[in-house]
Design an enzyme around this catalytic site. Structure first.
Site, PDB file in Angstrom:
ATOM      1  N   LYS A 114     -22.910 -38.235 -32.757  1.00  0.00           N
ATOM      2  CA  LYS A 114     -22.013 -39.179 -33.431  1.00  0.00           C
ATOM      3  C   LYS A 114     -21.903 -38.780 -34.909  1.00  0.00           C
ATOM      4  CE  LYS A 114     -22.814 -42.826 -30.085  1.00  0.00           C
ATOM      5  NZ  LYS A 114     -22.887 -44.282 -29.850  1.00  0.00           N
TER       6      LYS A 114
ATOM      7  N   GLU B  26     -21.747 -46.413 -18.707  1.00  0.00           N
ATOM      8  CA  GLU B  26     -22.627 -47.346 -19.410  1.00  0.00           C
ATOM      9  C   GLU B  26     -21.894 -48.662 -19.614  1.00  0.00           C
ATOM     10  OE1 GLU B  26     -25.445 -47.809 -23.369  1.00  0.00           O
ATOM     11  OE2 GLU B  26     -23.717 -46.491 -23.456  1.00  0.00           O
TER      12      GLU B  26
ATOM     13  N   HIS C 117     -14.932 -43.037 -25.310  1.00  0.00           N
ATOM     14  CA  HIS C 117     -16.123 -43.823 -25.632  1.00  0.00           C
ATOM     15  C   HIS C 117     -15.724 -45.235 -26.080  1.00  0.00           C
ATOM     16  CE1 HIS C 117     -19.829 -45.120 -27.609  1.00  0.00           C
ATOM     17  NE2 HIS C 117     -20.446 -44.185 -26.919  1.00  0.00           N
TER      18      HIS C 117
END
Length: 257
Positions: free
Chosen positions: A18, A178, A104
């Site tokens: 990130k 996730e 994401h």
């Protein structure tokens, strides 16, 4: 639920940095990951690392004699043009990138990315010979287990279909699951939930000709993979992997039956 394949896919693990590291610390980290290449090969595990864009080229140089796959954190959907501030998938491919993270939850929440954006980016990644690493996950949460699984599958299915919509059926894809509600949590989502959801998601891609691996992304630690292995092919690690000793432990854990 989908039956567990008798011949499993090669396991896969990696991490995205990130924007946690600066330039010198990123390169130190890449050097440390490079040292784990042999560990991964011996464990028959594919290993990837995703630095920031600025350090892609020096990272490529540091990883050139290893089996570690270099990744990128995003891409634009067009190869060339007047798109100030965007990063070309063609350029990423030329820079040695093998796998590109898209979709994401942070990109969706902070920058308004949509399933349509993921569709276009996935096509661009494949067009340029790279692998889309597509992040998927549900926002909704139910305390009733059977409802929670159904909600997750219903929300993840259109995300998966968007990623696959414009790519050849034989293209390789990685899906990183996730639950959005679990991102940043001190503990990962419950193992029963993750396994049930990922087994159901595997049914959606079971007839693809291309290799399709499913990872669990996010909060993870010792033992996480062993609890999830009936549903996933590996892990997409978060800050836990910033300590490469932890990453080494996960690689070793993946070597176990």
């Amino acid at each position: 639920m989908a039956p567990i394949p008798t011949k499993r896919e090669k396991r896969l693990v990696g991490t995205s940095l990130k924007m946690y590291f600066d330039l010198p610390s990123t390169l130190r980290y890449i050097d440390a990951v490079a040292q784990l290449s042999q560990n991964a090969e011996e464990a028959n595990v594919d290993l990837f690392v995703i630095p920031d864009f600025v350090t892609v080229l020096p990272s490529k140089e540091r990883l050139k004699d290893t089996s570690v796959m270099l990744g990128a954190q995003d891409t634009y959907s067009e190869d060339k043009g007047a798109f100030t501030g965007e990063v070309s998938p063609l350029t990423l491919s030329q820079a040695g990138v093998k796998i590109v993270e898209i979709g994401h939850a942070e990109r969706r929440r902070l920058f308004g990315e949509t399933d349509e954006d993921v569709t276009k980016k996935s096509a661009a990644i494949v067009r340029n010979g790279m692998i889309p690493l597509v992040c998927i996950g549900e926002k909704s949460k139910s305390n009733i287990a059977s409802q929670a699984v159904g909600l997750a599958v219903d929300e993840c299915k259109p995300q998966i279909m968007a990623a696959l919509a414009q790519i050849p059926d034989e293209a390789e894809v990685v899906l990183a699951y996730e639950p959005v509600w679990a991102i940043g949590a001190s503990e990962p989502a419950g193992a029963d939930h993750v396994v049930a959801v990922t087994q159901s998601l595997r049914e959606l891609v079971a007839n693809r000709k291309g290799r399709t691996r499913i990872l669990y992304g996010g909060s993870a630690g010792p033992g996480t993979f062993q609890r999830l292995k009936e549903g996933v092919d590996g892990l997409f690690l978060g800050r836990f992997a910033h300590d490469t000793n932890n990453l080494a432990k996960v690689i070793q854990e993946m070597n176990e039956p």
